[in-house]
Enzyme design. Structure first.
Site, PDB file in Angstrom:
ATOM      1  N   GLY A 210       5.252   1.989   7.084  1.00 41.39           N
ATOM      2  CA  GLY A 210       4.549   1.642   7.088  1.00 41.39           C
ATOM      3  C   GLY A 210       4.637   1.913   9.373  1.00 41.39           C
ATOM      4  O   GLY A 210       5.040   3.115   9.655  1.00 41.39           O
ATOM      5  N   GLY A 211       3.163   1.288   9.538  1.00 46.27           N
ATOM      6  CA  GLY A 211       2.603   2.007  11.273  1.00 46.27           C
ATOM      7  C   GLY A 211       3.796   1.163  12.307  1.00 46.27           C
ATOM      8  O   GLY A 211       4.024   2.062  13.307  1.00 46.27           O
ATOM      9  N   SER A 260      -8.499  -5.259   9.507  1.00 42.36           N
ATOM     10  CA  SER A 260      -8.520  -6.004   8.401  1.00 42.36           C
ATOM     11  C   SER A 260      -9.050  -6.705   7.242  1.00 42.36           C
ATOM     12  O   SER A 260      -8.990  -7.307   7.956  1.00 42.36           O
ATOM     13  CB  SER A 260      -6.829  -6.109   8.611  1.00 42.36           C
ATOM     14  OG  SER A 260      -6.657  -6.972   9.011  1.00 42.36           O
ATOM     15  N   CYS A 262     -11.291  -6.519   5.119  1.00 43.86           N
ATOM     16  CA  CYS A 262     -13.144  -6.115   5.632  1.00 43.86           C
ATOM     17  C   CYS A 262     -13.613  -5.066   4.344  1.00 43.86           C
ATOM     18  O   CYS A 262     -14.426  -4.573   4.637  1.00 43.86           O
ATOM     19  CB  CYS A 262     -13.262  -6.362   7.260  1.00 43.86           C
ATOM     20  SG  CYS A 262     -12.924  -7.197   8.042  1.00 43.86           S
ATOM     21  N   THR A 265     -11.188   0.675   2.846  1.00 41.46           N
ATOM     22  CA  THR A 265     -11.077   1.833   2.568  1.00 41.46           C
ATOM     23  C   THR A 265     -12.239   1.641   0.698  1.00 41.46           C
ATOM     24  O   THR A 265     -12.744   3.101   0.437  1.00 41.46           O
ATOM     25  CB  THR A 265      -9.932   1.919   1.415  1.00 41.46           C
ATOM     26  OG1 THR A 265      -8.637   1.692   3.102  1.00 41.46           O
ATOM     27  CG2 THR A 265      -9.024   3.060   0.642  1.00 41.46           C
ATOM     28  N   ASN A 266     -11.900   0.916   0.444  1.00 46.65           N
ATOM     29  CA  ASN A 266     -13.521   0.496  -0.553  1.00 46.65           C
ATOM     30  C   ASN A 266     -14.646   1.532   0.077  1.00 46.65           C
ATOM     31  O   ASN A 266     -15.593   1.995  -0.022  1.00 46.65           O
ATOM     32  CB  ASN A 266     -14.130  -1.281  -0.722  1.00 46.65           C
ATOM     33  CG  ASN A 266     -12.485  -0.996  -1.447  1.00 46.65           C
ATOM     34  OD1 ASN A 266     -12.127  -0.925  -2.055  1.00 46.65           O
ATOM     35  ND2 ASN A 266     -13.138  -3.036  -1.079  1.00 46.65           N
ATOM     36  N   ASN A 507     -23.674  -1.467  -0.580  1.00 49.38           N
ATOM     37  CA  ASN A 507     -23.868  -1.140   0.425  1.00 49.38           C
ATOM     38  C   ASN A 507     -24.381  -0.019   0.989  1.00 49.38           C
ATOM     39  O   ASN A 507     -24.394   0.013   2.198  1.00 49.38           O
ATOM     40  CB  ASN A 507     -22.900  -0.533   1.672  1.00 49.38           C
ATOM     41  CG  ASN A 507     -21.778  -2.981   0.958  1.00 49.38           C
ATOM     42  OD1 ASN A 507     -22.335  -3.834   0.661  1.00 49.38           O
ATOM     43  ND2 ASN A 507     -20.503  -2.861   1.284  1.00 49.38           N
TER      44      ASN A 507
END
Ligand code: OXD
Ligand code: MN
Length: 596
Positions: A210-211, A260, A262, A265-266, A507
């Site tokens: 990853g990062g 992170s 929260c 991406t959604n 939302n």
């Protein structure tokens, strides 16, 4: 013609790391397919069932190499004070001397891949070039998805092109006769993720995940880029970019920074519940923003793919993500089903009766351990996302109407707050964070972990200079051209611990209010903490939310805010003796508004 500077650097690295061979990455599909096939043959990757997941593979990492290692991440600026109080710092001389010893012969028995890449659409004036030299085929395959790679990038490079030199080694050299482990990496104390901002350079050693290893992402597009952005008067932010089309066909764009877990991406892939609204994805993790000649702030997504957390992703929570990862995706540390597909916790209501877990062991629902690692990931091309905006690669960027800051706050923070002005918005960004939950091993459950701008691990310089840079950016255009700044909280709970707001597609109601405000269509109610919706004007049509919950969502409880103010005061100590004056002033004004 290859740049001399580039060739010289590659030669230096070859002499230092002593790879068996050097391979240039040209960026073609054939190379990618051949690389993955080779990894499958060598049993480094598992090909998933092509009928269920065409073009997909699964990797399992070493159990010690499963996430970013912030304690081993360094900003090696010349002066310690330039890294500031929130970064690990070691002087460039010491760090280089230490890491050079590790790099000495570190690629023996391996292939060195040369990956030229562009962060941002090829040739866009927003974009920046990097070259990653890595001894990991896994990293190479991921970089191919996450960035624009290969010859088309080299074609843009002249002798004068500035590029970020990204050097990566898994830190596991092989001598003759050695067997390469499934996931080579170095022990934690030998892992180093070092940014040298003044040298435009990243050295990463010992991790392949990853990062830590895909150096275009957090290391370049956030840490190095945030330093460049400060010097060049733009912003490199940990933000999603979302395109919203109203029922009337009006197109607007918002960005959002969230810590992170929260639902970033959604939100980037939201399926709006309100009839007539359409949402499209421009980016899910990083935004590069700059003012253009018309005085407005424009954003690009510097990445070309999504490196998303798989855990919790389902057809219910994020159908667009599920459709994106239906093909051509690299999965890491997820569970394997008996029919060669993938699974992770909360992907389906019921777990399959049998799986192979992320460490390669048999798993059944009665197993004590999780089947997938909580930080298991998918790497998928952005173009495969059904909600991707047709103009997501616009080299000119997209104009931003609103900036959202948020966190996971079960109490105190209303569903949405509009800042009074840009500086107040910067203050809201500086106090964002999430309540510590039982998911984190900590004595501080219930306290707020603040993560200013969701950038705490990613600011490549002194955090006070970062805040001041934001404030200065607000001076670069006329106030009415600036995006409006909002604080949102989807996670408020009642006294019984139940979420008050349905979240996800609902939302859009908050976004609708925000956009009506940016159009100056609707009134707001001024409170001591900012401007809140007038309940009479907030669209709840078709949403079954009870009136009590509704009232709490928009309530400002002064005793809770007194506690909040104390907690912010405490948090402001992280700035040491360099607390930006404006943050001090904003906190004082917040207090005063409660007492006037
Ligand atoms: C990420 C992160 O991986 O923020 O996007 O850690
Ligand atoms: Mn992120």
């Amino acid at each position: 013609m290859y740049s001399r500077k580039l060739l010289d650097w590659i030669h230096e690295v070859e002499l230092l790391c002593q790879p068996d061979q050097t391979v240039w990455w040209h960026g073609t599909q054939q190379e990618y397919d051949a690389l993955l096939e080779d990894l499958v043959i060598k049993k480094k990757a598992i090909r998933l069932n092509p009928k269920l997941r065409p073009g997909c593979v699964l990797f399992r990492t070493d159990p010690s190499d499963v996430a970013r290692v912030e304690q081993r991440t360094f900003i090696s600026s010349k002066r310690k004070e330039d890294a500031g109080p929130t970064n690990n710092w070691v002087s460039p001389e010491t760090m280089k001397a230490t890491m050079l010893e590790y790099y000495q012969g570190s690629m023996r028995g391996r292939t060195l891949y040369v990956i030229p890449f562009s962060m941002g659409p090829l040739g866009s004036s927003f974009s920046k070039i990097g070259v990653e030299l890595t001894d990991s085929a896994y990293v190479t395959a991921n970089m191919h998805i996450m960035t624009r790679t290969g010859d088309s990038v080299l074609d843009l490079m002249t002798e004068d092109t500035k590029f970020v030199k990204c050097l990566h080694s898994v830190g596991y050299p092989l001598s003759k006769g050695d067997i390469d482990p499934l996931w080579p990496c170095a022990p934690i104390e030998q892992k180093f993720i070092t940014q040298f901002p003044e040298d435009n350079m990243i050295w990463s050693y010992g991790s392949g995940y990853g990062g830590n290893a895909l150096l275009g992402k957090k290391c370049f597009a956030l840490r190095i880029a945030s330093y460049q952005a400060k010097n060049e008067k733009w912003l490199a932010e940990h933000m999603l970019i979302l395109k919203l089309i109203s029922p009337e066909g009006v197109i607007r764009y918002v960005t959002g920074a969230f810590p992170s877990a929260c639902g970033k991406t959604n939100l980037a892939m939201i399926h709006p519940s309100l009839p007539g609204w359409k949402a499209e994805t421009v980016g899910d993790d990083i935004a590069w923003l700059r003012f253009k000649d018309d005085g407005r702030l424009y954003a690009i997504n510097p990445e070309a793919g999504f490196f998303g957390v798989a855990s919790g992703t389902s057809w219910k929570s994020n159908p667009n993500a599920m459709a994106t990862i239906a093909k051509d995706t690299i999965f890491t540390n997820v569970a394997l089903t008996d029919d060669g597909d993938v699974w992770w916790e909360d992907m389906t209501d019921q777990a399959p009766a049998h799986l192979i877990d992320w460490q390669g062991n048999d798993w059944t629902p009665s197993s004590q351990k999780k089947a997938a690692h909580p930080n298991c990931r998918f790497t998928a091309p952005a173009k495969n996302c059904p909600s991707i905006a047709p103009n997501w690669e616009d080299p000119e960027g997209v104009p931003i109407s609103a900036i959202l800051f948020g966190g996971r706050r079960p109490s105190t923070i209303p569903l949405v707050i509009e800042s009074f002005d840009f500086n107040h918005g910067v203050f809201l960004g500086s106090i964002m964070g999430s309540e510590i939950t039982a998911a984190t091993i900590s004595d501080d459950i219930g306290k707020v972990r603040r993560d200013p701008f969701a950038m705490l691990p990613f600011i490549g310089y002194h955090i006070s200079d970062y805040i001041n840079h934001w404030l200065e950016m607000g001076q670069l255009t006329q106030p009415e051209k600036l995006p409006k700044i909002y604080f949102v909280n989807w996670f408020r709970k009642d006294e019984n611990g139940h979420y008050l707001w349905p979240g996800f597609g609902e939302n859009i109601r908050v976004l609708e209010w925000i956009l009506s405000r940016t159009d100056q269509d609707k009134n707001g109610i001024t409170t001591p903490v900012g401007i809140l919706p007038d309940p009479a004007q907030f669209n709840l049509k078709g949403c079954s939310i009870d009136p009590v919950a509704y009232k709490t969502l928009f309530s400002v409880d002064s005793s809770a805010w007194e506690e909040e103010i104390r907690s912010i005061e405490q948090h402001q100590k992280i700035y040491g003796d360099r607390l930006p004056e404006e943050l001090k002033k904003q906190l004082m004004e917040l207090k005063q508004r409660f007492h006037s």
